[in-house]
Motif scaffolding. Structure first.
Motif, PDB file in Angstrom:
ATOM      1  N   LYS A  27      -2.931  72.275   0.559  1.00  0.00           N
ATOM      2  CA  LYS A  27      -1.634  72.314  -0.116  1.00  0.00           C
ATOM      3  C   LYS A  27      -0.863  73.584   0.211  1.00  0.00           C
ATOM      4  N   LYS A  28       0.445  73.465   0.111  1.00  0.00           N
ATOM      5  CA  LYS A  28       1.284  74.656   0.184  1.00  0.00           C
ATOM      6  C   LYS A  28       1.467  75.213  -1.221  1.00  0.00           C
ATOM      7  N   GLU A  29       1.851  76.470  -1.266  1.00  0.00           N
ATOM      8  CA  GLU A  29       2.077  77.189  -2.527  1.00  0.00           C
ATOM      9  C   GLU A  29       2.962  76.419  -3.506  1.00  0.00           C
ATOM     10  N   ILE A  30       3.962  75.723  -2.949  1.00  0.00           N
ATOM     11  CA  ILE A  30       4.973  75.034  -3.753  1.00  0.00           C
ATOM     12  C   ILE A  30       4.373  73.979  -4.695  1.00  0.00           C
ATOM     13  N   VAL A  31       3.183  73.447  -4.338  1.00  0.00           N
ATOM     14  CA  VAL A  31       2.551  72.416  -5.180  1.00  0.00           C
ATOM     15  C   VAL A  31       1.749  73.115  -6.278  1.00  0.00           C
ATOM     16  N   PRO A  32       2.116  72.907  -7.534  1.00  0.00           N
ATOM     17  CA  PRO A  32       1.458  73.668  -8.607  1.00  0.00           C
ATOM     18  C   PRO A  32       0.006  73.228  -8.842  1.00  0.00           C
TER      19      PRO A  32
END
Ligand code: AMP
Ligand code: MG
Length: 353
Positions: free
Chosen positions: A105-110
């Protein structure tokens, strides 16, 4: 909270009809909607409060991650990183469709959406209602199945209403879903690509694109126990489960029918409410018992489509003991038996005579 059920006409989809649902999603609220697999309970995947609402509405443990639904492959690099070539190949072949791909995952996905994992599950559904909802709302929709945690997944809007009435503001009613089992999940984050959950897309189909894909060992694990009740802690996986105790019998079909008849009669004589999970081919061979056919043995897809609805029917009739036949594991039958064995808490009896 009042739960509104909004009918959608899938023959004449108009974006105006999705305006209210889309606004709810943008406001961090929840909307249940049909997909080709099962109904999903959707919220904004990038809004941790929306994800927390999903867990609360379902009564789902917060470490069980959600699948993020997208309408375009452009979303992949927004949500995931280190995307292997195989992800694009699978997407190219199977999207839109019933395949979920696990990536870093990227950071943007909580964390609230991924259950604290550093990976994210992504799927592009083919159902036009789902696709339209994602497009019109402009959000990536985190959605697990729209059932109360532990109950069979919902295959029509009535099932969702049964489980989540008063807990969510809106259900889009697009009728019965075509597939009826949750998506195939393939994890591309490890050394070997692994199927974590079998579904309508089979491992043989995946291997046409990705020859090295294997089943996760947990998928093929099955506990056979002649004593019927296998109650070792951790073995009773309460997923997909009807309220009654389900036991599956496998072996030669004639012998299975005879054994199911015998076991069911015995429980009936003890005064319990008993039901039989049968097939089109066998349903008329039982006598003096409550019997439901889950579909035609020759058509695995028909069994898949009716499995969860049939398990729910056993609940509404108050069945305390359910005796079921097993089904061929070819093709989507693999996914059918995976769900059936979990529903049975791995109570599987090999009928030898
Ligand atoms: P549901 O759609 O209700 O069947 O729930 C989503 C399924 O996807 C659950 O079985 C999760 O365990 C699985 N899942 C979601 N995200 C991940 C992930 N990052 N890694 C592994 N499994 C996942
Ligand atoms: Mg589920």
């Amino acid at each position: 909270m009042e739960t509104r059920v909004i009918p959608v006409d899938r023959e004449h989809l108009q974006s105006e009809d999705f305006a209210e649902a889309a606004q709810l999603l943008r406001d961090g609220e929840l909307v249940a909607f049909p997909t080709e697999t099962v109904y999903g309970l959707g919220g904004d995947a990038l809004d941790p409060d929306a994800s927390r609402r999903i867990y609360a509405a379902k009564g789902r443990p917060s470490d069980n991650p959600l699948i993020v639904h997208i309408a375009d492959t452009d979303a992949l690099p927004v949500l995931a990183e280190e995307i292997p070539q195989s992800a694009w190949e699978l997407a190219d072949r199977f999207w839109p469709g019933p395949l979920t791909i696990i990536l870093r995952k990227k950071e943007i996905v909580p964390d609230a959406t991924t259950g604290g994992l550093d990976t994210v599950a992504i799927r592009m559904p083919s159902d036009p209602v789902a696709a339209m909802l994602i497009r019109v709302s402009g959000v990536y929709i985190a959605a697990p199945s729209a059932n109360a945690s532990g109950r069979p997944s919902p295959t029509c809007a009535e099932h969702v209403y049964e489980d989540l009435k008063g807990r969510i503001p809106m259900i889009l009613d697009g009728g019965s879903v075509p597939i009826g089992l949750e998506s195939t999940i393939v994890d591309l984050t490890g050394e070997t690509p692994l199927v974590l959950r079998p579904g309508f897309i089979t491992i043989e189909q995946l291997r046409e694109v990705l020859p090295t894909v294997e089943y996760d060992p947990a998928v093929v694990k099955r506990v056979k126990d002649e004593t019927i009740v296998a109650r070792a802690p951790g073995m009773r996986y309460r997923h997909y489960a009807p309220k009654g105790e389900l036991t599956i019998f496998e072996g030669d079909l004639d012998r299975v029918v005879a054994r199911v008849q015998k076991e069911a009669e015995a429980k009936l004589a003890e005064g319990y409410r008993v039901a039989v999970l049968a097939s089109e081919e066998t349903k008329d061979r039982y006598h003096g018992l409550t019997v439901r056919s889950v579909g035609d043995r020759e058509e695995e897809a028909s069994v898949a489509a009716h499995l969860f609805g049939t398990l729910r029917e056993f609940d509404s009739m108050g069945a305390e003991y359910i005796f079921g036949e097993s089904f061929p594991e070819a093709g989507v039958g693999q996914a059918v038996m995976n769900r059936l064995m979990k529903a049975a808490g791995y109570r599987i009896v090999a009928v030898e005579e």
